[in-house]
Each structure stands twice: as structure tokens, then as C-alpha cells.
Design a protein around this motif. Structure first.
Motif, PDB file in Angstrom:
ATOM      1  N   LEU A  86      42.536  44.084  31.542  1.00 33.16           N
ATOM      2  CA  LEU A  86      43.302  42.855  31.430  1.00 33.16           C
ATOM      3  C   LEU A  86      43.308  42.214  32.815  1.00 33.16           C
ATOM      4  O   LEU A  86      43.783  42.814  33.780  1.00 33.16           O
ATOM      5  N   CYS A  87      42.754  41.009  32.906  1.00 30.89           N
ATOM      6  CA  CYS A  87      42.542  40.355  34.204  1.00 30.89           C
ATOM      7  C   CYS A  87      43.263  39.021  34.291  1.00 30.89           C
ATOM      8  O   CYS A  87      43.644  38.433  33.287  1.00 30.89           O
ATOM      9  N   ASN A  88      43.376  38.560  35.520  1.00 31.86           N
ATOM     10  CA  ASN A  88      43.881  37.230  35.807  1.00 31.86           C
ATOM     11  C   ASN A  88      43.245  36.813  37.119  1.00 31.86           C
ATOM     12  O   ASN A  88      43.152  37.617  38.044  1.00 31.86           O
ATOM     13  N   ASN A  89      42.780  35.586  37.208  1.00 27.35           N
ATOM     14  CA  ASN A  89      42.151  35.162  38.458  1.00 27.35           C
ATOM     15  C   ASN A  89      42.681  33.831  38.971  1.00 27.35           C
ATOM     16  O   ASN A  89      42.081  33.228  39.832  1.00 27.35           O
ATOM     17  N   ASP A  90      43.819  33.369  38.455  1.00 26.94           N
ATOM     18  CA  ASP A  90      44.359  32.120  38.971  1.00 26.94           C
ATOM     19  C   ASP A  90      45.514  32.344  39.947  1.00 26.94           C
ATOM     20  O   ASP A  90      46.347  31.478  40.155  1.00 26.94           O
ATOM     21  N   LEU A  91      45.539  33.518  40.556  1.00 29.12           N
ATOM     22  CA  LEU A  91      46.517  33.823  41.600  1.00 29.12           C
ATOM     23  C   LEU A  91      45.818  33.761  42.952  1.00 29.12           C
ATOM     24  O   LEU A  91      44.632  34.029  43.049  1.00 29.12           O
ATOM     25  N   PRO A  92      46.539  33.416  44.014  1.00 28.16           N
ATOM     26  CA  PRO A  92      45.890  33.366  45.325  1.00 28.16           C
ATOM     27  C   PRO A  92      45.444  34.755  45.773  1.00 28.16           C
ATOM     28  O   PRO A  92      46.111  35.749  45.519  1.00 28.16           O
TER      29      PRO A  92
ATOM     30  N   SER B 254      26.963  38.613  42.636  1.00 20.60           N
ATOM     31  CA  SER B 254      27.239  39.208  41.331  1.00 20.60           C
ATOM     32  C   SER B 254      28.614  39.866  41.263  1.00 20.60           C
ATOM     33  O   SER B 254      28.999  40.347  40.210  1.00 20.60           O
ATOM     34  N   LEU B 255      29.362  39.888  42.347  1.00 23.78           N
ATOM     35  CA  LEU B 255      30.688  40.498  42.341  1.00 23.78           C
ATOM     36  C   LEU B 255      31.772  39.426  42.316  1.00 23.78           C
ATOM     37  O   LEU B 255      31.687  38.431  43.030  1.00 23.78           O
ATOM     38  N   MET B 256      32.786  39.652  41.489  1.00 18.84           N
ATOM     39  CA  MET B 256      33.888  38.702  41.368  1.00 18.84           C
ATOM     40  C   MET B 256      35.202  39.438  41.553  1.00 18.84           C
ATOM     41  O   MET B 256      35.420  40.485  40.957  1.00 18.84           O
ATOM     42  N   LEU B 257      36.073  38.865  42.369  1.00  9.09           N
ATOM     43  CA  LEU B 257      37.383  39.449  42.615  1.00  9.09           C
ATOM     44  C   LEU B 257      38.351  38.984  41.532  1.00  9.09           C
ATOM     45  O   LEU B 257      38.490  37.788  41.288  1.00  9.09           O
ATOM     46  N   VAL B 258      38.976  39.952  40.851  1.00  5.38           N
ATOM     47  CA  VAL B 258      39.957  39.648  39.801  1.00  5.38           C
ATOM     48  C   VAL B 258      41.179  40.527  40.011  1.00  5.38           C
ATOM     49  O   VAL B 258      41.113  41.561  40.670  1.00  5.38           O
ATOM     50  N   LEU B 259      42.295  40.116  39.419  1.00  6.67           N
ATOM     51  CA  LEU B 259      43.512  40.919  39.458  1.00  6.67           C
ATOM     52  C   LEU B 259      43.566  41.773  38.201  1.00  6.67           C
ATOM     53  O   LEU B 259      43.528  41.251  37.087  1.00  6.67           O
ATOM     54  N   ASP B 260      43.609  43.092  38.369  1.00  9.08           N
ATOM     55  CA  ASP B 260      43.791  44.024  37.254  1.00  9.08           C
ATOM     56  C   ASP B 260      45.281  44.031  36.942  1.00  9.08           C
ATOM     57  O   ASP B 260      46.087  44.560  37.695  1.00  9.08           O
TER      58      ASP B 260
ATOM     59  N   GLU C 208      47.041  45.538  34.626  1.00  4.51           N
ATOM     60  CA  GLU C 208      47.650  46.822  34.279  1.00  4.51           C
ATOM     61  C   GLU C 208      47.962  47.654  35.508  1.00  4.51           C
ATOM     62  O   GLU C 208      48.957  48.358  35.561  1.00  4.51           O
ATOM     63  N   LYS C 209      47.105  47.578  36.532  1.00  3.17           N
ATOM     64  CA  LYS C 209      47.313  48.354  37.755  1.00  3.17           C
ATOM     65  C   LYS C 209      47.951  47.509  38.854  1.00  3.17           C
ATOM     66  O   LYS C 209      48.257  48.022  39.925  1.00  3.17           O
ATOM     67  N   ASN C 210      48.075  46.195  38.607  1.00  5.56           N
ATOM     68  CA  ASN C 210      48.632  45.261  39.578  1.00  5.56           C
ATOM     69  C   ASN C 210      47.936  45.383  40.935  1.00  5.56           C
ATOM     70  O   ASN C 210      48.569  45.489  41.981  1.00  5.56           O
ATOM     71  N   ASP C 211      46.603  45.369  40.877  1.00  3.70           N
ATOM     72  CA  ASP C 211      45.792  45.486  42.080  1.00  3.70           C
ATOM     73  C   ASP C 211      44.500  44.700  41.870  1.00  3.70           C
ATOM     74  O   ASP C 211      44.097  44.444  40.743  1.00  3.70           O
ATOM     75  N   TYR C 212      43.868  44.335  42.961  1.00  4.95           N
ATOM     76  CA  TYR C 212      42.625  43.576  42.881  1.00  4.95           C
ATOM     77  C   TYR C 212      41.431  44.501  42.694  1.00  4.95           C
ATOM     78  O   TYR C 212      41.399  45.609  43.223  1.00  4.95           O
ATOM     79  N   ARG C 213      40.441  44.019  41.933  1.00  4.41           N
ATOM     80  CA  ARG C 213      39.216  44.769  41.655  1.00  4.41           C
ATOM     81  C   ARG C 213      38.018  43.835  41.787  1.00  4.41           C
ATOM     82  O   ARG C 213      38.120  42.641  41.498  1.00  4.41           O
TER      83      ARG C 213
END
Length: 88
Positions: free
Chosen positions: A34-40, A55-61, A63-68
């Protein structure tokens, strides 16, 4: 809906709010996140300058409340607002 792999970045960047991303991890296992990417992006978090990659994209996980970092080349499905996008 089927989406071309080359358009996956645009699709994900255009999503506002939460979405579910399905991809293959480095070890070959499937992952659902479960991701979200509209946070700073927090200061100091991002792609490693020693390994720049388009090819790598930073997203917020969520469920773990951490970036991946997710490898766009390994994503095979995205679900947002009950719309399923299969990547070919």
C-alpha cells in the motif's frame, strides 16, 4: 485496463492518495504494498547518488510508515480507486 510498462511512471506519479502496487522483489518473490507518493520527501531520503537509475521510484510504504525504492521494471499491477492496471 492494460498499461504499457513505459507509462507506469506517469501513471503512479499522477495518482493522488493511496494505491496498491504489486511487484517482484530482488529475490523473485511477489510483494504487495500500500503506497502513497503525494507526500513531501523527507530531507536526506532519496536515491543513492552512487547508483542513479531511472527505474527506481521513491514511495511511502503506508503499512510500515517508511519510504521504499520500487523498481519500475518489476511492477506488474497497480490498483487505485478500484481500477486495476495490469502492466505489460
Amino acid at each position: 485496463m492494460v498499461i504499457n510498462r513505459l507509462k507506469i511512471y506517469s501513471l503512479i506519479k499522477g495518482i493522488k492518495g493511496d494505491y496498491t502496487c504489486f511487484f517482484y522483489k530482488k529475490d523473485g518473490t511477489n510483494r504487495e504494498m500500500l503506497c502513497n507518493n503525494d507526500l513531501p520527501t523527507p530531507k536526506g531520503v532519496g536515491e543513492s547518488p552512487s547508483r542513479p537509475s531511472n527505474s527506481l521510484m521513491l514511495v511511502l510504504d503506508k503499512e510500515k510508515n517508511d519510504y521504499r525504492l520500487v523498481n519500475l521494471a518489476t511492477i506488474y499491477k497497480v490498483i487505485h480507486n478500484d481500477q486495476v492496471y495490469e502492466v505489460n
